[in-house]
Design a protein around this motif. Structure first.
Motif, PDB file in Angstrom:
ATOM      1  N   GLN A 205       0.782  -1.333   0.000  1.00 16.23           N
ATOM      2  CA  GLN A 205      -0.005  -0.077  -0.003  1.00 16.23           C
ATOM      3  C   GLN A 205       0.679   1.119  -0.038  1.00 16.23           C
ATOM      4  O   GLN A 205       0.653   2.345  -0.563  1.00 16.23           O
ATOM      5  N   ARG A 248      -5.273  -0.780  11.651  1.00 19.96           N
ATOM      6  CA  ARG A 248      -4.370  -0.234  11.110  1.00 19.96           C
ATOM      7  C   ARG A 248      -4.647  -0.276   9.529  1.00 19.96           C
ATOM      8  O   ARG A 248      -4.193   0.911   8.985  1.00 19.96           O
ATOM      9  N   TYR A 250      -7.470  -0.054   7.722  1.00 21.15           N
ATOM     10  CA  TYR A 250      -8.501   0.558   7.259  1.00 21.15           C
ATOM     11  C   TYR A 250      -8.342   2.297   7.681  1.00 21.15           C
ATOM     12  O   TYR A 250      -8.753   3.001   6.954  1.00 21.15           O
ATOM     13  N   PHE A 251      -7.768   2.287   8.849  1.00 17.14           N
ATOM     14  CA  PHE A 251      -7.693   3.664   9.582  1.00 17.14           C
ATOM     15  C   PHE A 251      -6.471   4.494   9.367  1.00 17.14           C
ATOM     16  O   PHE A 251      -6.212   5.589   9.703  1.00 17.14           O
ATOM     17  N   VAL A 252      -5.253   3.581   9.063  1.00 16.29           N
ATOM     18  CA  VAL A 252      -3.709   4.255   9.085  1.00 16.29           C
ATOM     19  C   VAL A 252      -3.553   4.143   7.402  1.00 16.29           C
ATOM     20  O   VAL A 252      -3.277   5.179   6.615  1.00 16.29           O
ATOM     21  N   TYR A 253      -3.317   2.967   6.955  1.00 21.06           N
ATOM     22  CA  TYR A 253      -2.640   2.629   5.807  1.00 21.06           C
ATOM     23  C   TYR A 253      -3.238   3.060   4.505  1.00 21.06           C
ATOM     24  O   TYR A 253      -3.048   3.810   3.507  1.00 21.06           O
ATOM     25  N   ASP A 254      -4.658   2.845   4.481  1.00 15.17           N
ATOM     26  CA  ASP A 254      -5.703   2.645   3.408  1.00 15.17           C
ATOM     27  C   ASP A 254      -5.924   4.430   3.396  1.00 15.17           C
ATOM     28  O   ASP A 254      -5.695   5.062   2.277  1.00 15.17           O
ATOM     29  N   ARG A 255      -5.951   5.051   4.196  1.00 14.49           N
ATOM     30  CA  ARG A 255      -5.999   6.506   4.517  1.00 14.49           C
ATOM     31  C   ARG A 255      -4.751   7.078   3.711  1.00 14.49           C
ATOM     32  O   ARG A 255      -4.742   8.104   3.081  1.00 14.49           O
ATOM     33  N   ARG A 256      -3.768   6.679   4.274  1.00 19.87           N
ATOM     34  CA  ARG A 256      -2.482   7.314   3.863  1.00 19.87           C
ATOM     35  C   ARG A 256      -2.104   6.827   2.458  1.00 19.87           C
ATOM     36  O   ARG A 256      -1.826   7.930   1.423  1.00 19.87           O
ATOM     37  N   ASN A 258      -4.497   6.508   0.217  1.00 16.15           N
ATOM     38  CA  ASN A 258      -5.683   7.347  -0.466  1.00 16.15           C
ATOM     39  C   ASN A 258      -5.116   8.827  -0.519  1.00 16.15           C
ATOM     40  O   ASN A 258      -5.305   9.539  -1.552  1.00 16.15           O
ATOM     41  N   ILE A 259      -4.431   9.268   0.355  1.00 13.28           N
ATOM     42  CA  ILE A 259      -4.027  10.788   0.384  1.00 13.28           C
ATOM     43  C   ILE A 259      -2.994  10.838  -0.707  1.00 13.28           C
ATOM     44  O   ILE A 259      -2.812  11.848  -1.424  1.00 13.28           O
ATOM     45  N   SER A 262      -4.041  10.928  -4.117  1.00 15.47           N
ATOM     46  CA  SER A 262      -4.750  12.091  -4.613  1.00 15.47           C
ATOM     47  C   SER A 262      -3.792  13.446  -4.580  1.00 15.47           C
ATOM     48  O   SER A 262      -4.413  14.318  -5.250  1.00 15.47           O
TER      49      SER A 262
END
Length: 263
Positions: A205, A248, A250-256, A258-259, A262
């Motif tokens: 990821q 981690r 769903y709330f850390v790695y995937d968000r990071r 996605n950021i 983008s």
């Protein structure tokens, strides 16, 4: 140089009997490092006799922290070059030095920094070890109820060519040393279990490199699977680590990820 890291948790008899998992007499371009989590005078003497680096400092660390300790020790003592490899290997693995050399050569040919091989549960290589699996997710608990497994193993019988897989067991993982460094090693918030899932997920990821599986390269893994007793301490570590990974993921790695995508 190929650096092989093995952490012993009272495995001195097994390591001595197996000749360091088959690596005792490896060539000069491969070095074995033993981190003894339960210091053993017999294992220490055996390692010194055969030119294997033995470390018994800071016993009692978790799986990931022990391997990070060895990586930092190597980095600070002999150092890593851009072409060096760092192999994480369980004490219950038996493998030939030639297999590890072939793996590293294949990784360099394929320009891929993280890989594993085909593990079997017996010396005759008749029974496959489920060391490659798909990432667990929020519905994995339903799978646990149905088939007593939180993650789905790949069907190795259908896999004859080198291919990408989601994650591989920490029983045997091969890294380019610089890739391990870029990942900052294992996440030490996992004491035991799922730190291998976590590092493979982060590699995919956050750094865009998953894991390659080389089915033609084999080794034996005589695993104990202590987490299968639902009332054991190992089961407690297992389920807590599973929930930690989901959090981690769903709330850390995937968000990071996605950021980053983008930007």
């Amino acid at each position: 140089m190929i650096h092989v890291a093995i952490v012993s948790h009272g495995h001195e008899d097994l390591l001595i009997a197996s000749g360091m998992g088959g690596l005792r007499d490896a060539s000069a371009d491969m070095h074995v490092w033993i981190k003894d989590n339960r210091p053993s005078a017999a294992l220490k003497a055996y390692c010194h006799q055969h030119g294997i680096s033995y470390i018994d400092e800071q016993p009692g660390l978790g799986f990931g922290e022990n391997n990070n300790f060895l990586f930092d020790l190597i980095s600070n003592s002999v150092g890593f070059t851009a072409t060096d490899s760092f192999i994480v290997m369980n004490p219950d693995i038996t493998i030939s030095p030639a297999t590890i050399v072939a793996l590293v050569e294949n990784m360099k040919r394929d320009a891929f920094p993280l890989a594993t091989i085909n593990l079997f549960r017996d010396e005759q290589h008749l029974y496959v070890d489920a060391n490659i699996r798909r990432f667990p997710n929020v519905i994995s608990l339903l799978r646990m109820v149905a088939v007593r497994s939180l993650s789905e193993p790949y069907d190795k019988q259908t896999m004859s060519e080198t291919c990408h897989v989601d994650w591989a067991s920490g029983a045997f993982l091969a890294f380019d040393a610089l890739h391990y460094q870029a990942l900052q090693g294992f996440d030490t918030r996992y004491f035991m279990y799922f730190e291998d899932v976590d590092i493979c997920y982060r590699s995919q990821q956050l750094l865009g490199k998953g894991i390659l599986f080389y089915p033609q390269l084999n080794a034996t893994h005589t695993a104990a699977h202590k987490n299968r007793n639902l009332v054991s301490r190992h089961a407690s570590w297992f389920f807590r680590s599973f929930l930690k990974f989901l959090s981690r993921r769903y709330f850390v790695y995937d968000r990071r990820a996605n950021i980053s995508a983008s930007k």
